[in-house]
Design a protein around this motif. Structure first.
Motif, PDB file in Angstrom:
ATOM      1  N   PHE A 167     -11.553  -8.576   3.469  1.00 39.63           N
ATOM      2  CA  PHE A 167     -10.552  -9.582   3.108  1.00 39.63           C
ATOM      3  C   PHE A 167      -9.791 -10.011   4.360  1.00 39.63           C
ATOM      4  N   GLU A 168      -9.790 -11.323   4.596  1.00 39.92           N
ATOM      5  CA  GLU A 168      -9.226 -11.880   5.825  1.00 39.92           C
ATOM      6  C   GLU A 168      -7.724 -11.638   5.934  1.00 39.92           C
ATOM      7  N   LYS A 200      -4.989  -1.096   7.903  1.00 44.55           N
ATOM      8  CA  LYS A 200      -4.962  -0.184   6.759  1.00 44.55           C
ATOM      9  C   LYS A 200      -3.571  -0.116   6.149  1.00 44.55           C
ATOM     10  N   GLU A 201      -2.557  -0.315   6.996  1.00 44.53           N
ATOM     11  CA  GLU A 201      -1.189  -0.258   6.499  1.00 44.53           C
ATOM     12  C   GLU A 201      -0.882  -1.391   5.523  1.00 44.53           C
ATOM     13  N   ASP A 202      -1.711  -2.455   5.567  1.00 45.26           N
ATOM     14  CA  ASP A 202      -1.509  -3.574   4.651  1.00 45.26           C
ATOM     15  C   ASP A 202      -2.011  -3.269   3.245  1.00 45.26           C
ATOM     16  N   VAL A 203      -2.738  -2.160   3.095  1.00 44.23           N
ATOM     17  CA  VAL A 203      -3.276  -1.761   1.790  1.00 44.23           C
ATOM     18  C   VAL A 203      -2.430  -0.616   1.248  1.00 44.23           C
ATOM     19  N   PHE A 246      -3.016  -5.001  -2.469  1.00 41.80           N
ATOM     20  CA  PHE A 246      -3.116  -5.683  -1.182  1.00 41.80           C
ATOM     21  C   PHE A 246      -2.892  -7.177  -1.394  1.00 41.80           C
ATOM     22  N   TRP A 247      -2.611  -7.892  -0.301  1.00 42.00           N
ATOM     23  CA  TRP A 247      -2.279  -9.319  -0.354  1.00 42.00           C
ATOM     24  C   TRP A 247      -3.486 -10.166   0.034  1.00 42.00           C
ATOM     25  N   ILE A 248      -3.559 -11.370  -0.556  1.00 42.72           N
ATOM     26  CA  ILE A 248      -4.564 -12.353  -0.164  1.00 42.72           C
ATOM     27  C   ILE A 248      -3.866 -13.681   0.118  1.00 42.72           C
ATOM     28  N   ALA A 286     -10.532 -12.389  -6.427  1.00 38.87           N
ATOM     29  CA  ALA A 286     -10.402 -11.302  -5.445  1.00 38.87           C
ATOM     30  C   ALA A 286     -10.491  -9.944  -6.132  1.00 38.87           C
ATOM     31  N   LYS A 287      -9.914  -9.824  -7.298  1.00 36.96           N
ATOM     32  CA  LYS A 287      -9.983  -8.573  -8.042  1.00 36.96           C
ATOM     33  C   LYS A 287     -11.417  -8.272  -8.452  1.00 36.96           C
TER      34      LYS A 287
END
Length: 307
Positions: free
Chosen positions: A214-215, A220-223, A241-243, A254-255
């Motif tokens: 995912f762009e 890893k800290e973003d998850v 996580f963010w998209i 995305a899910k």
């Protein structure tokens, strides 16, 4: 009797002649009034388009521009009606109409209070900055893209391309969830792994899979990975996580993509995603007491349970 009938007939003829004389005398005014009314209708359309073109150069929201152009169109028609009353020498009738407008307005207001509430709510919605054309919203148990806001209803286009018209009053009075107010949306996924799994390895594998696919996720800290509970058949976790999207449809996609990626990664590393099962423990010597027949029955029972 005949004299009365003849007398009434003569009166009717005289009345019709007077009406005909009045019609002939006022015929030029009537023709001019019809011309003015037609001109007012045509002018309202052109002036409305011109006003909308001028408003498009401003910073006003599209819904507010449409509302102002419609109000200008109505005002042009109202001015045309006043001119027509003056041409037809109905100034006294105009005064009578204005005098009775208060009573009539009260009656109409009571009869059309729902429609007037929607009109007022439409004006309110036109001023709300957090609701505009193209936004993906959820309100009154409906979700979709805002395609129109007028004086009656808010029109949203759902995922299945159907249009839903929600009265403005309901939109104003109920909560609105706007997915388009931010540049990103959060994906939340719940899953579970078997009790025999290495939980730290599962967390590391899951985060690496998300970061590499995912762009919007750079580190890893973003998850956000949280173990939630010891379930009946699995140890359950929650993944966040963010998209880079403001559409609920993109969040759903995305899910779905995440579920496929996780299944592939878990299969490659022999990580089990268990389904609900029930295990029966029989006492020692249970089969020995009842002999071979009971042993056979026990195996059949276990087979049925597994199926």
């Amino acid at each position: 009797m005949n004299d009365k009938f003849i007398n009434a007939w003569n009166k009717m003829i005289k009345k019709l002649e007077s009406w005909l004389d009045t019609l002939v005398i006022n015929l030029p005014n009537i023709l001019i009034a019809i011309f003015v009314f037609t001109l007012a209708i045509i002018a309202s359309k052109y002036i409305s388009k011109l006003a909308l073109k001028v408003l498009n150069r401003s910073q006003l929201r599209p819904s507010m521009k449409n509302l102002i152009s419609k109000i200008i169109s109505i005002l042009v028609i109202v001015i045309g009606l006043f001119l027509i009353l003056g041409i037809l020498n109905l100034s006294k009738a105009l005064n009578t109409i204005l005098a009775g407008a208060g009573v009539a307005g009260l009656a109409v207001g009571l009869a059309l209070q729902g429609a007037l509430a929607n009109t007022y709510s439409g004006i309110v919605l036109s001023y709300i900055k957090n609701l505009k054309f193209g936004d993906w919203i959820e309100t009154n148990d409906y979700e979709g893209e805002v395609v129109d806001i007028d004086l009656r209803a808010v029109t949203i286009k759902q995922v299945d391309n159907n249009l839903v018209y929600i009265p403005n009053k309901l939109v104003v009075e109920n909560p609105i969830k706007n997915y388009s107010t931010t540049a990103q949306s959060r994906v939340i996924l719940e899953c579970g792994v078997g009790y025999e799994s290495d939980l730290r390895f599962v967390e590391k594998l899951t985060k690496n899979t998300i970061v590499s696919n995912f762009e919007a996720v750079q580190h890893k800290e973003d998850v956000l990975f949280l173990w939630r509970e010891f379930g009946d058949s699995s140890i359950n976790y929650e993944l966040r996580f963010w998209i880079n999207s403001t559409s609920a449809l993109e969040v759903a996609k995305a899910k779905s993509e995440t579920m496929m990626l996780m299944k592939e990664a878990y299969d490659q590393n022999n990580i089990n995603i268990p389904f609900p099962i029930r295990t029966l423990d029989f006492p020692k010597g249970f089969e020995m007491k009842d002999g071979s027949d009971n042993k056979k029955t026990t195996k059949e029972t276990q087979s049925k349970i597994n199926k």
